[in-house]
Design a protein around this motif. Structure first.
Motif, mmCIF file in Angstrom:
data_model
loop_
_atom_site.group_PDB
_atom_site.id
_atom_site.type_symbol
_atom_site.label_atom_id
_atom_site.label_comp_id
_atom_site.label_asym_id
_atom_site.label_seq_id
_atom_site.Cartn_x
_atom_site.Cartn_y
_atom_site.Cartn_z
ATOM 1 N N SER A 153 19.346 24.994 22.783
ATOM 2 C CA SER A 153 18.630 25.509 23.713
ATOM 3 C C SER A 153 18.138 24.570 24.776
ATOM 4 C CB SER A 153 17.531 26.627 23.426
ATOM 5 O OG SER A 153 16.530 25.874 22.721
ATOM 6 N N GLY A 154 17.867 23.505 24.581
ATOM 7 C CA GLY A 154 17.289 22.440 25.331
ATOM 8 C C GLY A 154 18.417 22.068 26.411
ATOM 9 N N LEU A 155 19.379 22.354 26.285
ATOM 10 C CA LEU A 155 20.679 21.899 27.056
ATOM 11 C C LEU A 155 21.064 22.907 27.959
ATOM 12 C CD1 LEU A 155 22.878 19.649 24.764
ATOM 13 C CD2 LEU A 155 21.246 18.895 26.320
ATOM 14 N N ARG A 156 20.061 23.803 28.148
ATOM 15 C CA ARG A 156 20.588 25.095 28.962
ATOM 16 C C ARG A 156 20.692 24.649 30.403
ATOM 17 N NH1 ARG A 156 15.942 29.818 29.549
ATOM 18 N NH2 ARG A 156 15.610 28.494 31.275
ATOM 19 N N GLY A 157 21.604 25.150 30.980
ATOM 20 C CA GLY A 157 22.175 24.632 32.378
ATOM 21 C C GLY A 157 23.026 23.556 32.495
ATOM 22 N N VAL A 158 23.538 23.033 31.300
ATOM 23 C CA VAL A 158 24.261 21.989 31.205
ATOM 24 C C VAL A 158 25.588 22.687 30.805
ATOM 25 C CG1 VAL A 158 25.050 19.771 30.044
ATOM 26 C CG2 VAL A 158 22.652 20.510 30.410
ATOM 27 N N SER A 159 26.657 22.557 31.670
ATOM 28 C CA SER A 159 28.133 23.461 31.322
ATOM 29 C C SER A 159 29.027 22.581 30.794
ATOM 30 C CB SER A 159 28.623 23.994 32.587
ATOM 31 O OG SER A 159 29.369 24.547 32.404
ATOM 32 N N PHE A 160 29.586 23.127 29.482
ATOM 33 C CA PHE A 160 30.537 22.112 28.995
ATOM 34 C C PHE A 160 31.359 23.262 28.040
ATOM 35 C CE2 PHE A 160 27.676 22.402 25.799
ATOM 36 C CZ PHE A 160 26.620 21.322 26.125
#
Length: 492
Positions: free
Chosen positions: A309-316
């Motif tokens: 959840s800490g990588l929300r906004g990082v699209s892969f």
């Protein structure tokens, strides 16, 4: 006041758990008598700067001023330009150990310190902006831009980067943001820290730096346990369940980062079949006969789960699907169809708001048939929504079933905000170039499926030759749909 009384009151205020100091009182009229009642006037919360300059902690504040100043000194020591990267990493490691022992309120104070006390130098930034504006259109524009970029670089970014010197630093920052994110909406002072982390993560977790790995039954047990822990679409109920999802007619792939080698950042589960799947139950059936993977014509992506959840906004996610398609094509040349079997998580709440609007668009014949089925002429939103709770009981000729299918088509194919689909799963797949292919009645009869979308599921088709065309349509605010979906649309 005598000396003894003064000492007693003053010393008690120095205790960490002391009650707040006496506040100014106001007299208000009592509702039951004419005698005035004294009421304490609330003091406004202090700014971070005021707290750092204070001597005593005020009631409701986490860290005492002295502890706050010490924390700031420790953070500043990490970005001290006079120390080596090795020493900076050691200091960052000490900060991480200290941070781990803090409670939630104290951690909020640390976030405030990083957000507000490690910002770019305001004077240098203002000067650089003025210089750049003056240089636009001249030969000095390029140099002025470089100067502006350097002024925009904040000590905050350098501080966060130095945490990653430690092997556990990346994990620390991801967990910090996961804890921070729910607080950002209610506390705007955290926005700079959140934005800085998201920007750094977008660079550090670029797909060029990620490894695509297959997860199989032969993978380490600790990795398989991660699948059970992070599966977000269809809960894994047992080891037999996960074994079924990793069998010879299935594939599971995940993206991994070198600093987090044992945790997939995102993973996708794929079923290799000979037709477009219309329900999740057969795919999750542990007793079902194995399909012959080499003869499969269709790859069904039936679950995609982000784990951090800490990588929300990082699209892969889009890159994951593309890489998996390429990998599957290389292994199974017979595969021609790539599609999903996806939930429709936002449909029920959307219909609750728009049922009246949908009913108003029915022609007289359809409205009459639906009304007779609902026992209300004309049909009402309340009756429709109440009947929809028993959606799984309706046969193919039911006007209620037909209405729900039409509303779902409207939701997926026409409901947009700022040109993007309202439904989060639709937004993901359509943004990747897929099209809305088919709605599946009772595709997910589980309690979760009924709660989300009355049991409906949808296939998104990845037509590899038309992905760019579908993206271009979406950029114009138009959703790519199949003829079957188009035929379900209500009149405008």
């Amino acid at each position: 006041m005598n000396a003894s009384t003064w000492l007693t009151r003053s010393v008690s205020r120095l205790r960490p758990d002391a009650a707040p100091a006496a506040e100014p009182e106001k007299e208000v009229a009592s509702s039951s008598s004419s005698a005035p009642v004294k009421k304490k006037a609330a003091l406004p919360p202090r700014t971070l700067n005021e707290r750092l300059e204070a001597t005593l902690r005020r009631h409701g504040e986490a860290m005492a001023p002295r502890a706050l100043r010490r924390a700031l000194t420790e953070l500043q020591s990490v970005v001290d330009a006079r120390v080596s990267e090795v020493e900076a990493g050691r200091r960052a490691c000490e900060v991480m150990r200290w941070y781990a022992a803090l409670d939630a309120a104290e951690r909020r104070d640390v976030w405030l310190l990083i957000s507000e006390r490690f910002a770019p130098d305001a004077k240098k930034l203002s000067s650089a902006r003025a210089r750049h504006e003056a240089a636009v259109g001249t030969l000095d524009e390029g140099q002025a831009e470089v100067h502006l970029r350097r002024a925009l670089a904040s000590p905050r970014a350098r501080l966060l980067q130095r945490f990653t010197i430690d092997p556990d630093g990346m994990r620390f920052l991801i967990d910090l943001r996961a804890e921070l994110l729910p607080q950002v909406k209610g506390e705007r002072r955290f926005v700079p820290l959140d934005a800085e982390l998201e920007h750094l993560f977008s660079t550090w977790f670029d797909v060029a730096f990620l490894d695509l790995r297959r997860i199989s039954w032969d993978s380490p047990a600790s990795l398989i346990e991660k699948l059970i822990q992070y599966e977000a679409v269809h809960d894994i109920k047992s080891w037999a369940d996960v074994k079924n999802r990793l069998d010879s007619d299935r594939r599971c792939y995940g993206f991994f980062h070198p600093r987090l080698p044992d945790v997939p950042l995102i993973f996708v589960e794929v079923a290799l079949v000979d037709h477009l799947s219309d329900g999740i139950v057969p795919l999750l059936d542990e007793a079902a006969a194995l399909a012959t993977a080499d003869k499969a014509s269709t790859a069904i992506f039936y679950s995609i789960s982000n784990t951090q959840s800490g990588l929300r906004g990082v699209s892969f996610g889009d890159s994951l699907i593309k890489r998996v398609v390429e990998t599957l094509q290389a292994e199974f040349p017979r595969l021609k169809v790539f599609a999903t079997l996806s939930p429709i998580p936002g449909f029920r709440p959307w219909l609750a708001k728009h049922a009246g609007e949908m009913l108003a668009r029915l022609d007289d014949k359809r409205a009459r048939a639906l009304g007779q089925s609902l026992g209300s002429l004309p049909p009402t939103p309340e009756r429709l929504l109440a009947a929809a709770d028993d959606a799984l009981a309706f046969d193919a000729r039911s006007p209620v079933r037909q209405m729900l299918l039409q509303c779902a088509a409207e939701y997926l194919g026409r409901a947009t905000v700022d040109g993007k689909p309202v439904d989060p799963v639709a937004r993901f797949h359509l943004g990747n170039g897929a099209r809305v292919e088919r709605l599946n009645w009772a595709g997910d009869p589980s309690s979760k499926g009924v709660k989300q979308a009355y049991g409906l599921m949808v296939n998104y088709l990845y037509d590899l030759k038309r992905l760019d065309k579908h993206r271009a349509l979406l950029a114009q605010g138009k959703v790519a749909v199949s003829g079957d979906i188009d035929s379900l649309f209500l009149k405008a």
